[in-house]
Design a protein around this motif. Structure first.
Motif, mmCIF file in Angstrom:
data_model
loop_
_atom_site.group_PDB
_atom_site.id
_atom_site.type_symbol
_atom_site.label_atom_id
_atom_site.label_comp_id
_atom_site.label_asym_id
_atom_site.label_seq_id
_atom_site.Cartn_x
_atom_site.Cartn_y
_atom_site.Cartn_z
ATOM 1 N N THR A 51 13.423 31.170 -10.811
ATOM 2 C CA THR A 51 14.042 31.885 -11.926
ATOM 3 C C THR A 51 15.260 32.660 -11.448
ATOM 4 O OG1 THR A 51 11.880 32.125 -12.997
ATOM 5 C CG2 THR A 51 13.657 33.531 -13.792
ATOM 6 N N GLN A 52 15.146 33.327 -10.302
ATOM 7 C CA GLN A 52 16.270 34.092 -9.760
ATOM 8 C C GLN A 52 17.385 33.174 -9.266
ATOM 9 O OE1 GLN A 52 16.543 37.389 -10.184
ATOM 10 N NE2 GLN A 52 14.629 37.116 -11.293
ATOM 11 N N VAL A 53 17.015 32.013 -8.731
ATOM 12 C CA VAL A 53 18.025 31.028 -8.325
ATOM 13 C C VAL A 53 18.809 30.563 -9.556
ATOM 14 C CG1 VAL A 53 18.382 28.699 -7.407
ATOM 15 C CG2 VAL A 53 16.774 30.242 -6.286
ATOM 16 N N GLY A 54 18.088 30.299 -10.642
ATOM 17 C CA GLY A 54 18.753 29.912 -11.880
ATOM 18 C C GLY A 54 19.673 30.994 -12.402
ATOM 19 N N TYR A 55 19.225 32.244 -12.299
ATOM 20 C CA TYR A 55 20.043 33.374 -12.755
ATOM 21 C C TYR A 55 21.325 33.478 -11.936
ATOM 22 C CZ TYR A 55 21.143 38.110 -14.347
ATOM 23 O OH TYR A 55 21.767 39.204 -14.898
ATOM 24 N N ALA A 56 21.206 33.314 -10.626
ATOM 25 C CA ALA A 56 22.388 33.366 -9.765
ATOM 26 C C ALA A 56 23.363 32.243 -10.118
ATOM 27 C CB ALA A 56 21.975 33.276 -8.300
ATOM 28 N N ALA A 57 22.831 31.048 -10.409
ATOM 29 C CA ALA A 57 23.688 29.923 -10.796
ATOM 30 C C ALA A 57 24.395 30.205 -12.118
ATOM 31 C CB ALA A 57 22.852 28.646 -10.899
ATOM 32 N N GLY A 58 23.662 30.756 -13.077
ATOM 33 C CA GLY A 58 24.277 31.101 -14.358
ATOM 34 C C GLY A 58 25.333 32.175 -14.216
ATOM 35 N N LEU A 59 25.052 33.126 -13.364
ATOM 36 C CA LEU A 59 25.989 34.220 -13.119
ATOM 37 C C LEU A 59 27.308 33.682 -12.574
ATOM 38 C CD1 LEU A 59 26.215 37.367 -13.029
ATOM 39 C CD2 LEU A 59 25.430 37.219 -10.666
ATOM 40 N N PHE A 60 27.220 32.737 -11.666
ATOM 41 C CA PHE A 60 28.423 32.233 -11.008
ATOM 42 C C PHE A 60 29.161 31.201 -11.851
ATOM 43 C CE2 PHE A 60 30.863 29.750 -7.912
ATOM 44 C CZ PHE A 60 31.505 30.770 -7.229
ATOM 45 N N PHE A 61 28.424 30.310 -12.524
ATOM 46 C CA PHE A 61 29.065 29.193 -13.209
ATOM 47 C C PHE A 61 29.278 29.398 -14.709
ATOM 48 C CE2 PHE A 61 27.172 27.103 -9.452
ATOM 49 C CZ PHE A 61 28.329 26.525 -8.927
ATOM 50 N N LEU A 62 28.434 30.225 -15.360
ATOM 51 C CA LEU A 62 28.536 30.394 -16.809
ATOM 52 C C LEU A 62 29.287 31.650 -17.229
ATOM 53 C CD1 LEU A 62 24.993 29.301 -18.099
ATOM 54 C CD2 LEU A 62 27.082 27.944 -17.927
ATOM 55 N N VAL A 63 29.018 32.776 -16.560
ATOM 56 C CA VAL A 63 29.612 34.044 -16.982
ATOM 57 C C VAL A 63 31.145 34.003 -17.007
ATOM 58 C CG1 VAL A 63 29.894 36.483 -16.365
ATOM 59 C CG2 VAL A 63 27.618 35.452 -16.396
ATOM 60 N N ILE A 100 10.749 23.892 -13.224
ATOM 61 C CA ILE A 100 11.993 23.400 -13.828
ATOM 62 C C ILE A 100 12.373 24.259 -15.035
ATOM 63 C CG2 ILE A 100 13.037 21.465 -15.074
ATOM 64 C CD1 ILE A 100 11.335 19.601 -13.292
ATOM 65 N N ALA A 101 11.396 24.555 -15.885
ATOM 66 C CA ALA A 101 11.659 25.412 -17.052
ATOM 67 C C ALA A 101 12.134 26.786 -16.616
ATOM 68 C CB ALA A 101 10.397 25.522 -17.903
ATOM 69 N N SER A 102 11.546 27.307 -15.536
ATOM 70 C CA SER A 102 11.905 28.642 -15.054
ATOM 71 C C SER A 102 13.340 28.689 -14.547
ATOM 72 C CB SER A 102 10.939 29.077 -13.949
ATOM 73 O OG SER A 102 9.624 29.175 -14.457
ATOM 74 N N PHE A 103 13.778 27.592 -13.912
ATOM 75 C CA PHE A 103 15.179 27.542 -13.475
ATOM 76 C C PHE A 103 16.110 27.689 -14.671
ATOM 77 C CE2 PHE A 103 19.122 25.168 -12.918
ATOM 78 C CZ PHE A 103 19.640 25.755 -11.776
ATOM 79 N N PHE A 104 15.803 26.990 -15.754
ATOM 80 C CA PHE A 104 16.671 27.045 -16.930
ATOM 81 C C PHE A 104 16.544 28.367 -17.685
ATOM 82 C CE2 PHE A 104 16.654 22.440 -16.203
ATOM 83 C CZ PHE A 104 18.026 22.200 -16.253
ATOM 84 N N ILE A 105 15.377 29.014 -17.585
ATOM 85 C CA ILE A 105 15.265 30.368 -18.140
ATOM 86 C C ILE A 105 16.241 31.292 -17.421
ATOM 87 C CG2 ILE A 105 13.774 32.407 -18.304
ATOM 88 C CD1 ILE A 105 11.416 30.475 -18.778
ATOM 89 N N GLY A 106 16.227 31.259 -16.091
ATOM 90 C CA GLY A 106 17.151 32.092 -15.322
ATOM 91 C C GLY A 106 18.604 31.731 -15.589
ATOM 92 N N LEU A 107 18.907 30.436 -15.655
ATOM 93 C CA LEU A 107 20.278 29.976 -15.860
ATOM 94 C C LEU A 107 20.857 30.474 -17.176
ATOM 95 C CD1 LEU A 107 22.517 27.935 -14.769
ATOM 96 C CD2 LEU A 107 21.496 26.278 -16.353
ATOM 97 N N THR A 108 20.041 30.443 -18.233
ATOM 98 C CA THR A 108 20.543 30.784 -19.569
ATOM 99 C C THR A 108 20.449 32.273 -19.886
ATOM 100 O OG1 THR A 108 18.368 30.230 -20.506
ATOM 101 C CG2 THR A 108 20.053 28.511 -20.515
#
Length: 388
Positions: A51-63, A100-108
């Motif tokens: 979940t935290q890995v997904g959040y970091a990815a969202g932070l870098f690529f989406l924000v 897998i779902a948790s990664f996308f929770i963090g990402l979004t």
């Protein structure tokens, strides 16, 4: 752009807490997840990590996209994916599916990191720091409350219900955002590649951003150093307490979570360089209080927790106030640079503190916390004159 009304400020403050909570629902549920899927607790722990890995990815690529697209449209486009990710977690019947779902929770669920710059952009100059502080407090209270609520729901109904309830909350909030969130036009007109390259440009060109990133990394390292090892410290003599007592200490985080809202009202009238020095000194005093030989009672630990949280959140608000004021045209991109550094520091604090505990127990952890506080203070004193 009509400005930031009180109604909008409360909408994004509450929303920041509700959305960020999705990233932390899983932490009190890991033991239940492990039993349900018949895996070890270490394997179940991958849910929280991913979940935290997904959040970091969202932070870098989406924000950063919020500087390239209309912010309201971007935020509204993300919400259906948040709801879908939470429903995928609800109906996952294997650990892999949940991971897998948790990664996308963090990402979004990086929407709070869009709300903070939005508050800065919409606010009048005199209200900017106050607005940032409000949204930051909402975010922090959301993190705290998520663990309490999730633990209760998991115990009463089971872990799946927490994700399902989260999906319902996100759907309702999506409708509220659709009806009430004002728009901000994009400030960047180039390609996505140029947008990402501009992150490097801002980091190289702005000494204030680099220094804020250094302070942020060190401060979050202090925070994770303490909270990563607290449960081990409480289980050891003289406390002999369980994880329930460690969880109860999280309630003290309310005071730290309120610090940005209170400080935001006066920060523009304070010399921020001196404020950083004072907050660093408070962090150092906190570690002395909880780590000095003979400080074995709960009173010292409780006071230390309160002071550490308030100091760290105060430094965080100060950093964001500085970088947003300097770059109103790129609030999301400079926030990406800053928050990436922030999380790198937090990960380093967790790693070093775990090693220190294994070899030197609480004394080692205390020295790590003091070390990060000294690094933060030293970096500030050495370079703040060049970061104006």
């Amino acid at each position: 752009m009509a400005g930031l009304s009180k109604r909008t400020l409360w909408l994004i403050t509450v929303g920041a807490g509700l959305v960020i909570a999705n990233n932390y629902y899983n932490q009190p549920l890991l033991a239940l997840i492990a039993r349900d899927f018949q895996v070890s607790e270490a394997q179940a722990g991958s849910v929280a990590m991913v979940t935290q890995v997904g959040y970091a990815a969202g932070l870098f690529f989406l924000v950063p996209l919020a500087d390239m697209f209309h912010r309201r449209r971007l935020i509204l486009a993300i919400f259906p994916f948040i709801v879908t990710s939470l429903l995928l977690a609800t109906f996952s019947y294997s650990l892999l599916g949940l991971v897998i779902a948790s990664f996308f929770i963090g990402l979004t669920c990086v929407v709070p990191q869009l709300f903070v710059p939005l508050a800065a952009t919409l606010s009048a100059p005199a209200e900017k720091s106050k607005s940032i502080g409000m949204v930051m407090s909402g975010l922090l209270i959301g993190i705290l409350a998520s663990r309490v609520i999730s633990g209760f729901v998991g115990a009463q109904l089971g872990w799946r219900y927490m994700f399902f309830i989260g999906a319902i909350i996100m759907f309702i909030f999506w409708i509220l955002v659709m009806k009430n969130l004002p728009d901000v036009k994009p400030s960047f007109t180039g390609s996505y590649g140029a947008l990402m390259r501009s992150l490097v440009h801002y980091f190289k060109a702005d000494a204030a951003l680099r220094l804020a990133s250094w302070r942020g990394a060190c401060s979050f390292a202090i925070f994770t150093t303490f909270w990563t090892t607290l449960v081990f410290h409480l289980e050891a003599p003289p406390f002999h307490a369980g994880s329930d007592v460690a969880g109860a200490f999280g309630i003290l985080g309310i005071a730290g979570a309120l610090a940005p809202a209170m400080l935001g009202k006066i920060i523009d009238r304070i010399d921020r360089n001196k404020l950083v020095v004072w907050l660093s000194a408070i962090a150092l005093f906190s570690w002395w209080l909880i780590g000095v030989p003979g400080a074995t009672g709960y009173a010292a630990l409780i006071i230390g927790v309160l002071l550490i949280d308030m100091a760290i959140q105060g430094i965080h608000l100060t950093n964001q106030s500085i970088i947003f004021a300097k770059h109103p045209e790129a609030t999301n991109r400079v926030n990406t640079v800053y928050m990436t550094s922030y999380f790198v520091g937090g990960a380093l604090g967790t790693f070093v503190a775990s090693i220190a505990w294994e070899h030197f127990q609480w004394l080692g952890v205390t020295l790590v916390g003091v070390g990060f506080a000294l690094l933060m203070l030293a970096g500030h004193l050495l370079f703040f004159r060049h970061a104006t």
